[in-house]
Design an enzyme around this catalytic site. Structure first.
Site, PDB file in Angstrom:
ATOM      1  N   ASP A  34       0.833  -1.211   0.000  1.00 46.76           N
ATOM      2  CA  ASP A  34       0.000   0.000   0.000  1.00 46.76           C
ATOM      3  C   ASP A  34       0.864   1.257   0.000  1.00 46.76           C
ATOM      4  OD1 ASP A  34      -1.954  -1.890   0.366  1.00 46.76           O
ATOM      5  OD2 ASP A  34      -2.689  -1.099   2.277  1.00 46.76           O
ATOM      6  N   HIS A 181       3.835  -2.079   3.099  1.00 45.29           N
ATOM      7  CA  HIS A 181       3.767  -0.716   2.558  1.00 45.29           C
ATOM      8  C   HIS A 181       5.050  -0.401   1.809  1.00 45.29           C
ATOM      9  CE1 HIS A 181       0.844  -0.737   5.825  1.00 45.29           C
ATOM     10  NE2 HIS A 181       0.217   0.217   5.175  1.00 45.29           N
TER      11      HIS A 181
HETATM   12 ZN   LIG Z   1      -2.449   3.214   3.185  1.00 44.88          ZN
END
Ligand SMILES: [Zn+2]
Length: 219
Positions: A34, A181
């Site tokens: 992400d 991430h």
């Molecule tokens: Zn996020």
């Protein structure tokens, strides 16, 4: 912050039974990244995934796509799936339905402007925070909302890389959707944990797939 540790997903599933978290798939792991694309970090992830012939899904922030179009192209060229993570990483609980859906559509437009026309529109709410009204509006517009069942906690500077790694391998199993991430904040842990996770599951005979690799009907 505890809400986002691995004990939470069972509760998430209970609250949101229609949303995708764990997938019925033997010996496959669904890595997701992400908040990118980000210079240096996303290319590092792409190279590492390639070393393991691993496919993954990148939930991109629209404004990062616009800032880093070449990296966005690299994600696509390497055969990964891309999903929408809003344009400005909005917190759904603090946004109106109109603002939230418009912000999401703006990212879809950025995808289009960058020659990406996905068959399936995957969407992951930033922070996992989305109101039912927002989720219903997105589903009606054809989005598939993807949650997770394992979160590495890579972004959490209170967690050591070792703890992140343990979070993943203690909680992930066949069909797990794992959150990482490709962000500056997470890189300190990601750079240590991702190579170990890839090695661990490869040695166990798992393959790493993107969300476009499976039919999601009935999930
Ligand atoms: Zn996020």
């Amino acid at each position: 912050m505890n809400l986002f540790l691995p004990k939470y997903p069972s509760l998430l599933k209970l609250l949101y039974p229609k949303r995708i978290s764990r997938i019925q798939d033997e010996n496959a792991i669904y890595l997701t990244f992400d908040d990118g694309p980000i210079p240096e970090i996303t290319p590092w992830v792409l190279d590492l995934l390639d070393d393991y012939s691993a496919k993954a899904t990148f939930f991109c922030i629209g404004e990062n796509v616009v800032k880093n179009p070449n990296i966005f192209q690299s994600i696509l060229k390497n055969g990964h799936a891309v999903g929408n993570h809003t344009y400005n990483h909005l917190n759904g609980w603090k946004s109106s339905k109109a603002v939230y859906t418009q912000n999401t559509e703006k990212t879809q437009q950025a995808f289009k402007d960058n020659h990406y026309h996905p068959e399936t529109r995957f969407f992951r709410p930033p922070y996992g925070r989305i109101k039912n009204s927002q989720a219903s509006a997105l589903v009606e517009s054809g989005y598939k909302i993807v949650m997770w069942d394992v979160i590495s906690g890579d972004y959490d500077h209170n967690l050591s890389a070792e703890k992140c790694y343990q979070n993943v391998i203690e909680n992930a199993a066949s069909g797990s959707t794992i959150v990482f991430h490709d962000s500056e904040k997470a890189f300190k842990n990601l750079r240590e944990v991702l190579p170990r996770v890839l090695r661990y599951y490869s040695e166990k005979g798992f393959t790493f797939k993107s969300l476009t690799d499976v039919p999601l009907e009935g999930q």
